[in-house]
Design an enzyme around this catalytic site. Structure first.
Site, short mmCIF file in Angstrom:
data_model
loop_
_atom_site.label_atom_id
_atom_site.label_comp_id
_atom_site.label_asym_id
_atom_site.label_seq_id
_atom_site.Cartn_x
_atom_site.Cartn_y
_atom_site.Cartn_z
N GLN A 11 16.40 -51.88 93.70
CA GLN A 11 17.12 -50.63 93.50
C GLN A 11 17.62 -50.02 94.81
OE1 GLN A 11 17.86 -49.57 90.49
NE2 GLN A 11 16.46 -50.79 89.26
N LYS B 127 22.60 -55.65 90.41
CA LYS B 127 22.38 -54.20 90.51
C LYS B 127 23.20 -53.61 91.66
CE LYS B 127 17.68 -54.47 88.66
NZ LYS B 127 17.86 -54.28 87.22
N ASP C 177 10.23 -54.85 97.30
CA ASP C 177 11.06 -55.05 96.12
C ASP C 177 12.25 -54.08 96.26
OD1 ASP C 177 12.34 -55.02 93.71
OD2 ASP C 177 10.57 -54.47 92.52
N CYS D 165 10.41 -51.64 81.90
CA CYS D 165 9.61 -52.66 82.59
C CYS D 165 8.64 -52.04 83.58
CB CYS D 165 10.50 -53.69 83.29
SG CYS D 165 11.48 -54.66 82.16
N HIS E 90 7.67 -52.10 89.10
CA HIS E 90 8.32 -52.81 88.00
C HIS E 90 7.44 -54.02 87.63
CE1 HIS E 90 11.37 -55.50 86.18
NE2 HIS E 90 12.13 -54.42 86.02
#
Lengths: 148, 412
Positions: B207, B230, B204, B368, B127
């Protein structure tokens, strides 16, 4: 439900865009919408005050590409002021006003876009780019090339 | 067992008032969870409770409201700590979201420790938050990026890792789950190999946290970044979780209230962890909301959350890929949440607009992840992304919606 946004005439222009290409020796301007990735390379030939030739290479949604195709057909042969006047009418339609059907021709098919604020920039991508090109054209440092 | 599971998910859906709404005359099918998830009542209630009963600033006042607000805020930190298996509460730094968490670690840990020629290893599916944050650092330090390439199915070429980790690799920063291709990446393997060559690793997890069980200590990453919104929490709150010894060694990026012990005319001394990195009034209600989201998801059970989400994601990927004129990007199995796809002859924006007309919310664009889209050879894709608020019927609605798209464009 939203099928009426996609008038046949829009899909026709999307599948078979008019005035695709690059004019040799013309003024060329690139533009891109960063949020969606729609891209255009517009090449414009202005002779005195008259738009002689406009062609484009584009990539993007049906609305942006059909609008580009319709625009290139509509502005050829118009004076810069006439181009401005036509865009004013087009913009008014995209903001919900009744369209001037005689002036706008095929572009009336994009009337449905006014109900989709997020898609209005798609319909104006080509015009934005054209005005950028015309601004360059009138700039002393960027004298326009005479048309072939 | 299936009946029990069905009734559980029905009950979960009832906690989301927004699912009762219609869009263009059709019941909403929300398939944009990878952009932001919907918010359940307990999270809304926790935030409301703060505003209605304890609306005060934290860590400053001596009055009752401030004490209650501080307690709720710090309890939220404890809930997050337990939720992600961090060793101590000092490891949990509240940020504005995953993006500011990634940027904070890049700026405060990496920037002073990188020299010209040093390497930061990322992957081709990152991302922008885990790419542009590094572009800022490489521009300033002269360090350079190296990329874990993707195989044809959108998974990492993990076999190349030993080679990629050669040389002055100081930092590895990679996505746990791709926000486009949806694949669950083998981060454990990356962490082990990176540590063996002395590199630090940031995950990261925007998600993945809240979508699958997370145990920061067992994972052994050095930093973990994620967002509240999220995972059923509110926007405006996220977390940088870091190993305490690393956080301790880092200088603050922002100065201001709350992050100091003593301020003189010419210099100040920094507060302890995690406050050193939390200058100014924090997003108090949002932190409390994130804590409530951890409890909400914990109440369902993260194994169940993952199983449900993965089942729906893989069902959708398989079903869409089986449709004439529809292609799914990325792996069809081992997939959690996002399903990016293309419809032949129809631009993704037109797909999204027409699906919206059917009451179905999907995203279209580069999500993104522009470099990834260059790799995929598409300037944009459409993306349906699944989570606990979805049900198998949503896949049916999506398929029916795509058939409408194909009819309108005459590509069927």
């Amino acid at each position: 439900m939203f099928a009426d946004l996609y008038q046949q005439i829009i899909l026709e222009h999307y599948r078979h865009p008019q005035n695709v290409g690059v004019v040799d020796g013309s003024l060329q301007v690139r533009n891109e919408h960063p949020s969606c990735g729609d891209k255009v390379l517009l090449s414009v030939c202005v002779d005195g005050d008259t738009v002689r030739e406009v062609r484009f290479l584009g990539e993007g949604c049906s609305i942006s590409q059909a609008s580009l195709s319709m625009m290139t057909e509509a502005v050829k042969g118009l004076s810069v002021d006439e181009v401005r006047g036509l865009y004013e009418k087009f913009r008014e339609m995209l903001h919900g006003h009744e369209p001037d059907e005689d002036a706008l021709g095929d572009m009336v098919s994009l009337q449905g876009v006014s109900r989709f604020p997020a898609r209005v920039p798609c319909a104006t991508l080509g015009w934005e780019t054209l005005f950028r090109a015309l601004a360059l054209e009138s700039h002393e440092d960027n004298p326009g090339q005479p048309c072939e | 067992m299936k009946a029990v599971a069905d009734s559980l998910w029905k009950q979960v859906r009832e906690d989301f008032p927004i699912l009762a709404r219609e869009v263009h005359g059709r019941p909403l099918v929300y398939l944009d969870n990878a952009a932001t998830s919907l918010t359940p009542r307990p999270v809304l209630a926790a935030m409301n409770h703060y505003y209605e009963h304890a609306n005060a600033n934290v860590h400053r006042g001596l009055h009752t409201l401030s004490a209650e607000a501080s307690e709720a805020f710090e309890q939220a930190r404890d809930k997050v700590q337990r939720f992600i298996g961090a060793r101590g509460r000092e490891s949990v730094v509240f940020t504005r979201g995953a993006t500011s968490a990634l940027n904070l670690a890049a700026r405060a840990w990496a920037r002073p420790r990188l020299a010209r020629g040093d390497v930061i290893l990322v992957s081709e599916l990152e991302h922008h938050a885990n790419l542009v944050s590094w572009h800022i650092i490489t521009k300033e330090t002269g360090a350079k990026l190296r990329f874990i390439p993707l195989a044809d199915d959108g998974t990492w070429r993990i076999d190349l890792l030993p080679e990629l980790l050669q040389g002055p690799v100081k930092m590895v920063s990679v996505a746990h789950v791709s926000n486009v291709l949806g694949g669950i990446n083998p981060v454990k393997e990356v962490i082990a190999q990176a540590h063996a060559v002395g590199a630090k690793v940031m995950i990261d997890a925007a998600q993945s946290v809240g979508h699958m069980p997370m145990d920061f200590q067992a994972l052994d990453a050095d930093f973990l970044a994620f967002s509240g919104h999220k995972m059923c929490g509110p926007t405006g709150i996220g977390v940088l979780c870091g190993k305490a010894e690393l956080l301790d060694d880092m200088e603050p990026v922002e100065g201001g209230g709350d992050m100091i012990v003593h301020v003189g005319w010419e210099e100040s001394t920094w507060n302890l962890l995690p406050y050193k990195f939390e200058a100014g009034t924090p997003p108090i209600a949002e932190a409390i909301g994130l804590g409530a989201a951890c409890e909400f998801l914990g109440g369902i059970g993260l194994d169940r959350v993952r199983a449900h989400t993965q089942e729906l994601t893989e069902l959708a990927a398989r079903t869409l890929d089986g449709m004439d004129g529809v292609h799914v990007y990325g792996p069809l199995v081992g997939r959690l949440g996002p399903v990016a796809f293309a419809v032949d002859g129809v631009h993704p924006h037109d797909v999204a607009t027409l699906l919206d007309g059917e009451g179905i919310a999907v995203r279209a664009g580069h999500h993104c992840a522009q470099p990834l889209h260059t790799k995929l050879g598409a300037s944009a894709t459409a993306r349906a992304s699944f989570y606990i608020t979805n049900q198998p019927e949503d896949v049916d609605r999506l398929v029916a919606g795509l058939q409408v798209v194909q009819e309108v464009f005459g590509v069927r």
